[in-house]
Design an enzyme around this catalytic site. Structure first.
Site, mmCIF file in Angstrom:
data_model
loop_
_atom_site.group_PDB
_atom_site.id
_atom_site.type_symbol
_atom_site.label_atom_id
_atom_site.label_comp_id
_atom_site.label_asym_id
_atom_site.label_seq_id
_atom_site.Cartn_x
_atom_site.Cartn_y
_atom_site.Cartn_z
ATOM 1 N N ASP A 172 0.813 -1.218 0.000
ATOM 2 C CA ASP A 172 0.000 0.000 0.000
ATOM 3 C C ASP A 172 0.848 1.269 0.000
ATOM 4 O O ASP A 172 0.396 2.322 0.428
ATOM 5 C CB ASP A 172 -0.918 0.008 1.232
ATOM 6 C CG ASP A 172 -0.166 -0.293 2.525
ATOM 7 O OD1 ASP A 172 1.069 -0.087 2.564
ATOM 8 O OD2 ASP A 172 -0.808 -0.727 3.498
ATOM 9 N N GLU A 222 -0.933 -8.827 -1.405
ATOM 10 C CA GLU A 222 -1.305 -8.258 -0.102
ATOM 11 C C GLU A 222 -2.519 -7.342 -0.266
ATOM 12 O O GLU A 222 -2.576 -6.234 0.242
ATOM 13 C CB GLU A 222 -0.134 -7.500 0.536
ATOM 14 C CG GLU A 222 -0.310 -7.242 2.034
ATOM 15 C CD GLU A 222 0.840 -6.455 2.629
ATOM 16 O OE1 GLU A 222 1.719 -7.079 3.243
ATOM 17 O OE2 GLU A 222 0.850 -5.206 2.483
ATOM 18 N N GLU A 236 -1.629 5.280 3.378
ATOM 19 C CA GLU A 236 -1.718 3.902 2.891
ATOM 20 C C GLU A 236 -3.142 3.392 2.728
ATOM 21 O O GLU A 236 -3.446 2.658 1.783
ATOM 22 C CB GLU A 236 -0.918 2.969 3.826
ATOM 23 C CG GLU A 236 0.584 3.138 3.747
ATOM 24 C CD GLU A 236 1.112 4.228 4.664
ATOM 25 O OE1 GLU A 236 2.347 4.350 4.776
ATOM 26 O OE2 GLU A 236 0.304 4.960 5.288
ATOM 27 N N HIS A 250 7.780 4.702 12.828
ATOM 28 C CA HIS A 250 8.100 5.514 11.658
ATOM 29 C C HIS A 250 6.884 6.066 10.923
ATOM 30 O O HIS A 250 7.018 6.936 10.081
ATOM 31 C CB HIS A 250 8.910 4.696 10.653
ATOM 32 C CG HIS A 250 8.086 3.677 9.908
ATOM 33 N ND1 HIS A 250 7.711 2.477 10.462
ATOM 34 C CD2 HIS A 250 7.549 3.707 8.664
ATOM 35 C CE1 HIS A 250 6.998 1.797 9.597
ATOM 36 N NE2 HIS A 250 6.873 2.511 8.497
ATOM 37 N N ARG A 257 3.803 7.849 9.183
ATOM 38 C CA ARG A 257 3.542 9.268 8.981
ATOM 39 C C ARG A 257 2.503 9.805 9.967
ATOM 40 O O ARG A 257 2.638 10.926 10.483
ATOM 41 C CB ARG A 257 3.078 9.497 7.534
ATOM 42 C CG ARG A 257 2.907 10.947 7.138
ATOM 43 C CD ARG A 257 2.482 11.050 5.693
ATOM 44 N NE ARG A 257 3.490 10.527 4.795
ATOM 45 C CZ ARG A 257 4.441 11.255 4.213
ATOM 46 N NH1 ARG A 257 4.504 12.547 4.466
ATOM 47 N NH2 ARG A 257 5.308 10.701 3.398
ATOM 48 N N HIS A 294 14.442 4.855 11.598
ATOM 49 C CA HIS A 294 14.095 5.165 10.213
ATOM 50 C C HIS A 294 14.845 6.413 9.765
ATOM 51 O O HIS A 294 15.010 7.364 10.552
ATOM 52 C CB HIS A 294 12.585 5.388 10.105
ATOM 53 C CG HIS A 294 12.048 5.346 8.720
ATOM 54 N ND1 HIS A 294 12.117 6.433 7.875
ATOM 55 C CD2 HIS A 294 11.441 4.355 8.015
ATOM 56 C CE1 HIS A 294 11.563 6.118 6.716
ATOM 57 N NE2 HIS A 294 11.144 4.865 6.779
#
Length: 365
Positions: A80, A102, A116, A194, A196, A227
């Site tokens: 995604d 997926e 995502e 990590h 967003r 990250h």
């Protein structure tokens, strides 16, 4: 995607073209290198501080050039990310069938995770085949009006990759971890953060919880691969750098991450893949998110959704860290994400979709 790439390449009639968008160039190079793969092209799409619109524009322009110079029979995308969405959209624009690995993961909250959740729903509208990791994912797609004969439950190739890791690679990984001051023992806690939607105050709250836990459990070692995104990297190093029992590292190679997952007493993560990987080793997971598209693991008792509230994180972690590791191990047979046969299942389905003579496939890594 590596297990599927290998399966398809084992058939001489397939030509598999791997495109690395470069969305996370350092991390993707690590993964490709471990599996002995190299990209047939690298779009080098990342620029410091660029917006989602800018990275999407760079990837789409690069893929447009690729399609002008190559003729493909299908585009396969996984997951995604914005790379997966651009790969699917470029295939759609070229009237090339799109196959989504997926598929069907849903939170049905466009802000959690962002972007995502929106991207994977958009991919589902233009994909020709949908390879769902679980029955729940399949049901999501059917509920959204996807044709039943276009949706297949395959498990997730993430688990294939995990089970294909040889013991020799794990042994070498432990050697590399030792160089970072990480020795196998029963009091290791893995932290990854990590996403967003967790940038800003949420990340500060997560870090505050980890600081409290590190002080409460000085005999435990907290391992945090950081990250490279500056919003994550700089915040974590500013708060956790120098804490005696907190080890901050660069992003780990895949075998090293698996090696830690295998021995971790507890995993604190906002990652999607780790929610699937950790249960393979019986490692309990606290999911540092307010929504997850992987509710199967929650329902099976393999993970717990705790959000980003400092007090909740500390309380749930204390309940695990306060007992011996052996007492908190999970039943690996309850892992709902497959048994490592996804790539072979997908290959079999694809073999029935188009003629096998001189087929060519582009994969977005």
């Amino acid at each position: 995607m590596a297990p599927l790439i290998f399966r398809l390449r084992n058939n001489a009639s397939n030509r598999v073209f791997v495109c690395n968008t470069g969305q996370q160039s350092e991390l993707s190079a690590q993964a490709l290198g471990y599996f002995g793969l190299s990209a047939d092209c690298n779009l080098d799409s990342m620029r410091h501080g660029q917006t989602l619109e800018e990275v999407q524009g760079r990837i789409m322009a690069g893929l447009a050039d690729l399609h002008r110079n190559q003729a493909f029979d299908a585009v396969i995308v996984q997951g995604d990310t914005i790379s997966a969405f651009c790969g699917a959209l470029s295939g759609f624009y070229q009237r090339v069938p799109v196959f989504h690995v997926e598929a069907g993961l849903r939170s049905y909250n466009l802000d959690e995770p962002f972007p995502e959740e929106g991207l994977r729903q958009l991919i589902s509208r233009i994909a020709s085949l949908h390879f769902a990791p679980t029955e729940k994912s399949r049901q999501h797609l059917l509920h959204e009006g996807i044709a039943e004969d276009a949706v297949y439950v395959t498990g997730n190739t993430v688990i294939d990759a995990l089970y294909s890791l040889p013991e020799a690679a794990l042994g070498a990984a432990y050697g590399k971890l030792a160089e970072l001051g990480i020795e196998p023992h029963d009091k290791i806690v893995l932290l990854t953060a990590h996403r967003r939607e967790n940038h800003g105050q949420r990340l500060h709250d997560i870090i505050g919880g980890v600081l409290e836990l590190a002080g409460r459990w000085p005999d435990h070692q907290f391992i945090c691969p950081v990250h490279p995104n500056p919003k994550v990297h700089d915040t974590i190093y500013a708060a956790l750098g120098g804490i005696r029992n907190v080890t901050l590292t660069k992003p780990l190679d895949y075998p090293e991450l698996v090696a830690i997952l295998k021995i971790a007493k507890l995993v604190l993560t906002d990652s999607g893949g780790i929610q699937e990987e950790a249960p393979c080793f019986g490692s309990p997971v606290l999911v540092l998110r307010h929504e997850t598209e992987r509710m199967e693991g929650i329902a099976a008792g393999m993970a717990k959704l705790v959000g980003t509230d400092r007090d909740v994180i500390v309380a749930e972690a204390n309940s695990i860290l306060g007992v011996d590791k052996s007492a908190s191990r999970l039943d690996v047979s309850r892992n709902p994400y497959g048994q490592g046969q996804a790539a072979s299942t997908i290959e079999s389905i694809l073999g029935k979709y188009w003629p096998v003579d001189d087929s060519k496939v582009v994969e977005d890594a």
